[in-house]
Design an enzyme around this catalytic site. Sequence first.
Site, PDB file in Angstrom:
ATOM      1  N   GLU A   4       0.045  -0.962   5.932  1.00 12.84           N
ATOM      2  CA  GLU A   4       1.141  -0.407   6.717  1.00 12.84           C
ATOM      3  C   GLU A   4       1.026   1.102   6.811  1.00 12.84           C
ATOM      4  O   GLU A   4       1.294   1.692   7.852  1.00 12.84           O
ATOM      5  CB  GLU A   4       2.484  -0.792   6.098  1.00 12.84           C
ATOM      6  CG  GLU A   4       3.689  -0.585   7.022  1.00 12.84           C
ATOM      7  CD  GLU A   4       4.275   0.825   6.972  1.00 12.84           C
ATOM      8  OE1 GLU A   4       5.088   1.157   7.851  1.00 12.84           O
ATOM      9  OE2 GLU A   4       3.933   1.598   6.054  1.00 12.84           O
TER      10      GLU A   4
ATOM     11  N   ASP B 267       0.826  -1.204   0.000  1.00  4.35           N
ATOM     12  CA  ASP B 267       0.000   0.000   0.000  1.00  4.35           C
ATOM     13  C   ASP B 267       0.862   1.257   0.000  1.00  4.35           C
ATOM     14  O   ASP B 267       2.010   1.253   0.456  1.00  4.35           O
ATOM     15  CB  ASP B 267      -0.968   0.012   1.182  1.00  4.35           C
ATOM     16  CG  ASP B 267      -0.271  -0.008   2.537  1.00  4.35           C
ATOM     17  OD1 ASP B 267       0.715  -0.754   2.689  1.00  4.35           O
ATOM     18  OD2 ASP B 267      -0.717   0.714   3.459  1.00  4.35           O
TER      19      ASP B 267
END
Length: 391
Positions: free
Chosen positions: A145, A80
């Site tokens: 994250e 991400d």
Amino acid sequence: MNRTLHLTEQLISRPSNTPDDAGCQAILAARLAPLGFVIETLVSGPDHFRVTNLWAKRAATPVVPAQAATELIVFAGHTDVVPTGPLDQWQSDPFTPTHKDGKLYGRGVSDMKASLAAFVVAVEEFVAAQPDTALSIGFLITSDEEGPANDGTVIVCDLLKQRGERLDYCIVGEPTSLERTGDMIKNGRRGTMSGKLTVKGVQGHIAYPHLAKNPIHQLAPALAELVAIEWDQGNAFFPPTSWQVSNIHGGTGASNVIPGEVVVDFNFRFCTESTPEALQNRLQAVLLKHGLDFDLSWTIGGLPFLTTPGTLVDAVVAAIKTETGLDTVLSTTGGTSDGRFIAKICPQVIELGPPNATIHKIDEHLNVADIEPLKNIYRRVLENLNARLTP
């Protein structure tokens, strides 16, 4: 075009805004499966925030002797990326990998799609050269994250702990370098703990202060004392613990009203010399000493972790020296990472990635010349660790 650069561009092309993996992990899995990795996809989180996690493992295949010791090294990271910001401020589309003046532009190129690509190609090269190895190799990749991190790496770590999976080493691909790939690695991180303090007073007319109780005035002496405290002195690996106020909210907006309460948000970045409990107790003692009427809540975002020089650090330092000629610097500075979760189930965790000068910025980019050495360093780490286990 070399394979590491090509895979980096493939990953950049996927708009994997948290928590959407956008197919990045499928690309990685498709490269790992032919190498003998067992692939698991773990989906977690509520319907409005579905997180994709990848756990992939290739078991060791030692040849002689059959009972030879084996160890597991895990490459960890995230697919991400943070939001792009205003698109009209980018020189090029953030999800179209673009080359200019020896640099590769794209959201996530440094944080951390170049690292993911380098992980995979390094393992491909290592397995091709060492099909029988005493090293087990794992990949722990998440799409949560950059977000709240509630359904990402921590979920996988909990599952591995339940299974009794033993991790010996972990390399997190966070962008740790400053000017050149390999000039700095993180061998630990500080812990983070936030607090929300509400100091209560009595609202009233500002012309009649004797009929009110101003919580801002009451808080001020305590706040000054907290700012002046030396929480600890740090140690050889960590700077001293830091306490910082991030927000103060008080007042109704009117200039003639004494507020009824003031709310303060603050954060500790703490080292291994302090514990969350000790810091909480010391701060609360100051508030009580000043006679404040308050509510206080705490959120522990992560505990500090430290990997002292040893097997993993030595293997990484040697790999960097051989590949780049650099004497890398060990550091624990910066924010938190998913290493804080992995350190609970893995005794040796370090972070190693490309330069971080443009991470999270408009026009995030990376010198193309920094990508291939990163892959080579990861491969050399595998070679160094495997050499310890090979008779």
